[in-house]
Motif scaffolding. Sequence first.
Motif, mmCIF file in Angstrom:
data_model
loop_
_atom_site.group_PDB
_atom_site.id
_atom_site.type_symbol
_atom_site.label_atom_id
_atom_site.label_comp_id
_atom_site.label_asym_id
_atom_site.label_seq_id
_atom_site.Cartn_x
_atom_site.Cartn_y
_atom_site.Cartn_z
ATOM 1 N N LEU A 48 0.728 -1.042 0.226
ATOM 2 C CA LEU A 48 -0.233 0.223 0.176
ATOM 3 C C LEU A 48 0.764 0.820 -0.357
ATOM 4 C CD1 LEU A 48 -2.756 -1.388 2.811
ATOM 5 C CD2 LEU A 48 -2.777 -1.651 0.496
ATOM 6 N N GLU A 49 0.267 1.959 -0.842
ATOM 7 C CA GLU A 49 1.677 3.436 -1.157
ATOM 8 C C GLU A 49 0.330 5.191 -0.795
ATOM 9 O OE1 GLU A 49 2.722 3.463 -5.037
ATOM 10 O OE2 GLU A 49 4.732 1.689 -4.714
ATOM 11 N N GLY A 50 1.044 5.502 -0.164
ATOM 12 C CA GLY A 50 0.247 6.941 -0.307
ATOM 13 C C GLY A 50 -0.933 6.902 -1.089
ATOM 14 N N GLY A 51 -0.849 6.850 -2.293
ATOM 15 C CA GLY A 51 -2.131 6.778 -3.138
ATOM 16 C C GLY A 51 -3.420 5.829 -3.094
ATOM 17 N N ASP A 52 -2.881 4.645 -2.738
ATOM 18 C CA ASP A 52 -3.801 3.424 -2.063
ATOM 19 C C ASP A 52 -4.235 4.004 -0.937
ATOM 20 O OD1 ASP A 52 -2.778 2.091 -4.566
ATOM 21 O OD2 ASP A 52 -0.573 1.443 -3.339
ATOM 22 N N LEU A 53 -3.886 4.607 0.032
ATOM 23 C CA LEU A 53 -4.302 4.828 2.008
ATOM 24 C C LEU A 53 -5.566 6.187 1.145
ATOM 25 C CD1 LEU A 53 -1.155 4.669 3.456
ATOM 26 C CD2 LEU A 53 -2.954 3.373 3.422
ATOM 27 N N ARG A 54 -4.714 6.909 0.586
ATOM 28 C CA ARG A 54 -5.620 8.145 0.177
ATOM 29 C C ARG A 54 -6.636 8.009 -0.213
ATOM 30 N NH1 ARG A 54 -0.445 10.353 -0.625
ATOM 31 N NH2 ARG A 54 -0.742 10.165 -2.658
#
Length: 77
Positions: A48-54
């Motif tokens: 999970l990268e930042g975009g996924d979490l956002r």
Amino acid sequence: MKVNSTGLGQTTMIASFTQLFKDPDGGEALKLKIESSEPIHWVITATLEGGDLRNFIKLLLKPSILYYAISLMMKKK
């Protein structure tokens, strides 16, 4: 949780989140491990990268979804 995969036809797997941790390779990501127990045993790792979490938080914060998620957490089941 129940998980369906198009590769398994109509089969529903029983699975659960087992771990969430920082990427051990030093990447700017989290690793999420999901383990299915029935009818087959698989360990699935999602990065999970930042975009996924956002995106997840954006989806969760929709008022109707957030209210429903809170009501699900309050049930004793």
